[in-house]
Design an enzyme around this catalytic site. Structure first.
Site, short mmCIF file in Angstrom:
data_model
loop_
_atom_site.label_atom_id
_atom_site.label_comp_id
_atom_site.label_asym_id
_atom_site.label_seq_id
_atom_site.Cartn_x
_atom_site.Cartn_y
_atom_site.Cartn_z
CG HIS A 20 -2.61 -7.00 0.05
ND1 HIS A 20 -3.34 -8.55 -0.65
CD2 HIS A 20 -2.16 -7.15 0.99
CE1 HIS A 20 -3.09 -8.91 0.19
NE2 HIS A 20 -2.84 -8.35 0.87
CG HIS B 135 0.74 -5.80 4.30
ND1 HIS B 135 -0.37 -5.23 4.98
CD2 HIS B 135 0.63 -6.69 3.12
CE1 HIS B 135 -1.25 -6.76 4.83
NE2 HIS B 135 -0.57 -7.24 4.16
#
Ligand code: AMP
Length: 140
Positions: free
Chosen positions: A103, A105
């Site tokens: 992922h 940010h």
């Protein structure tokens, strides 16, 4: 390196087993609000393809996800008139990774306002939902 484990929280969110505040989705990735935000508008872009992090991700996934990261970065800047946007990504626990599904940010930065520590923010569900709505509107 440890192999991918599909019991992680983002895999569960991708499968719809636990709720999230979704901002965007397509065949490549979803974007959701980070529930412990480092700043107002902190969100996450999570590719659907399973990999622990950047170290085992395939090139096609990485190529497809970066335009989505950029899109979210532009949206949070617009939504909150942020002064800058930090994009972050952590690989393995010593480097700060806590959820082992790749992922990115997307963290709005406001001049003179220090970021809360990683995974240490606290915000009410109502505030988070209001921020999500502003980002969705900015995404158009
Ligand atoms: P990392 O340490 O890079 O693996 O980041 C994981 C991020 O996921 C942290 O910023 C957490 O605040 C965030 N997080 C953990 N659980 C959830 C969840 N259920 N929904 C949204 N964000 C989460």
């Amino acid at each position: 390196m440890t192999s991918y484990d599909d019991g992680n929280i983002f895999a569960k969110i991708l499968r719809g087993e636990i709720p999230s505040l979704k901002l965007y989705e397509d065949d490549t990735a979803i974007a959701i609000m980070d529930i412990m935000p480092q700043s107002k508008g902190h969100c996450l872009v999570i590719p659907r393809a399973p990999s622990r992090n950047l170290l085992d991700a395939d090139d096609a996934t990485l190529a497809a996800v970066m335009p989505i990261v950029a899109r979210l970065a532009r949206a949070v800047r617009k939504a909150f008139a942020a002064d800058g946007v930090q994009v972050g990504q952590f690989n393995e626990e010593p480097a700060g990774q806590t959820v082992f599904h790749l992922h990115f940010h997307v963290v709005p930065v406001y001049a003179g306002v220090p970021l809360t520590r990683h995974a240490g923010g606290s915000v009410t569900p109502a505030e988070l939902e209001a921020q999500a709505e502003q980002i969705r509107a900015a995404l158009g």
